[in-house]
Motif scaffolding. Sequence first.
Motif, short mmCIF file in Angstrom:
data_model
loop_
_atom_site.label_atom_id
_atom_site.label_comp_id
_atom_site.label_asym_id
_atom_site.label_seq_id
_atom_site.Cartn_x
_atom_site.Cartn_y
_atom_site.Cartn_z
N VAL A 220 0.87 -1.18 0.00
CA VAL A 220 0.00 0.00 0.00
C VAL A 220 0.90 1.23 0.00
N VAL A 221 0.72 2.08 -0.99
CA VAL A 221 1.52 3.28 -1.11
C VAL A 221 0.60 4.49 -1.27
N GLY A 222 1.10 5.64 -0.88
CA GLY A 222 0.35 6.88 -1.06
C GLY A 222 0.72 7.55 -2.37
N SER A 223 -0.23 8.13 -3.05
CA SER A 223 0.04 8.79 -4.33
C SER A 223 0.92 10.02 -4.18
N GLU A 224 0.97 10.57 -2.97
CA GLU A 224 1.76 11.78 -2.73
C GLU A 224 2.99 11.50 -1.86
N ASP A 225 3.47 10.26 -1.88
CA ASP A 225 4.63 9.88 -1.07
C ASP A 225 5.88 10.58 -1.59
N ALA A 226 6.48 11.42 -0.75
CA ALA A 226 7.69 12.16 -1.14
C ALA A 226 8.95 11.49 -0.59
N LEU A 227 8.81 10.38 0.13
CA LEU A 227 9.97 9.72 0.75
C LEU A 227 10.54 8.59 -0.09
N VAL A 228 9.70 7.86 -0.77
CA VAL A 228 10.17 6.74 -1.59
C VAL A 228 9.54 6.79 -2.97
N ASP A 229 10.21 6.14 -3.92
CA ASP A 229 9.67 6.00 -5.27
C ASP A 229 8.76 4.78 -5.25
N SER A 230 7.47 5.02 -5.08
CA SER A 230 6.50 3.93 -4.92
C SER A 230 6.51 2.97 -6.09
N THR A 231 6.65 3.49 -7.30
CA THR A 231 6.68 2.63 -8.48
C THR A 231 7.85 1.66 -8.41
N ALA A 232 9.01 2.15 -8.01
CA ALA A 232 10.20 1.29 -7.89
C ALA A 232 10.02 0.25 -6.78
N VAL A 233 9.42 0.65 -5.67
CA VAL A 233 9.19 -0.28 -4.56
C VAL A 233 8.28 -1.42 -5.01
N VAL A 234 7.18 -1.07 -5.66
CA VAL A 234 6.24 -2.09 -6.13
C VAL A 234 6.92 -3.00 -7.15
N ARG A 235 7.63 -2.42 -8.10
CA ARG A 235 8.31 -3.21 -9.13
C ARG A 235 9.32 -4.19 -8.49
N GLU A 236 10.10 -3.72 -7.55
CA GLU A 236 11.11 -4.58 -6.92
C GLU A 236 10.48 -5.70 -6.09
N LEU A 237 9.46 -5.37 -5.31
CA LEU A 237 8.83 -6.40 -4.48
C LEU A 237 8.11 -7.45 -5.33
N ARG A 238 7.51 -7.02 -6.42
CA ARG A 238 6.81 -7.98 -7.29
C ARG A 238 7.78 -8.96 -7.94
N ARG A 239 9.05 -8.60 -8.04
CA ARG A 239 10.04 -9.53 -8.58
C ARG A 239 10.21 -10.73 -7.66
N HIS A 240 9.95 -10.55 -6.38
CA HIS A 240 10.20 -11.59 -5.39
C HIS A 240 8.93 -12.25 -4.83
N PHE A 241 7.82 -11.57 -4.92
CA PHE A 241 6.57 -12.10 -4.35
C PHE A 241 5.60 -12.41 -5.48
N ARG A 242 5.42 -13.71 -5.75
CA ARG A 242 4.55 -14.07 -6.87
C ARG A 242 3.07 -13.90 -6.52
N ASN A 243 2.76 -13.81 -5.25
CA ASN A 243 1.38 -13.63 -4.81
C ASN A 243 1.26 -12.26 -4.14
N SER A 244 1.32 -11.22 -4.96
CA SER A 244 1.29 -9.86 -4.40
C SER A 244 0.24 -9.01 -5.08
N GLU A 245 -0.14 -7.98 -4.38
CA GLU A 245 -1.04 -6.97 -4.94
C GLU A 245 -0.58 -5.62 -4.44
N ALA A 246 -0.82 -4.60 -5.24
CA ALA A 246 -0.40 -3.24 -4.86
C ALA A 246 -1.58 -2.30 -4.99
#
Length: 97
Positions: free
Chosen positions: A33-59
């Motif tokens: 779960v990410v916020g659309s206005e998150d200024a601390l992390v690149d949410s797109t990169a976080v989701v992309r990286e985690l999905r590489r490792h978790f085959r049963n994921s949702e964002a």
Amino acid sequence: AQDAEVTTRMLSRTHDPSKLLEAGRQGLPLMIVVGSEDALVDSTAVVRELRRHFRNSEAHVVPGASHAQFVDRKDDFVRLLLVFMGRLAVSVELLYP
């Protein structure tokens, strides 16, 4: 909300995510779960990286929320969490009646 000593210990200790990532490859469910206005992390990169490792994921992106979407949009966050947990409870019930 935590004192400086706890923060220092948390950030300076060695982390080995290998077992967690292996569990993700084996199917451990993950909800991101990410916020659309998150200024601390690149949410797109976080989701992309985690999905590489978790085959049963949702964002989910919470509109108008910052990094602390669970504070900014508490009702939306709780709804997402309850739906996710409900699906997990049903899947466990089907596997282990």
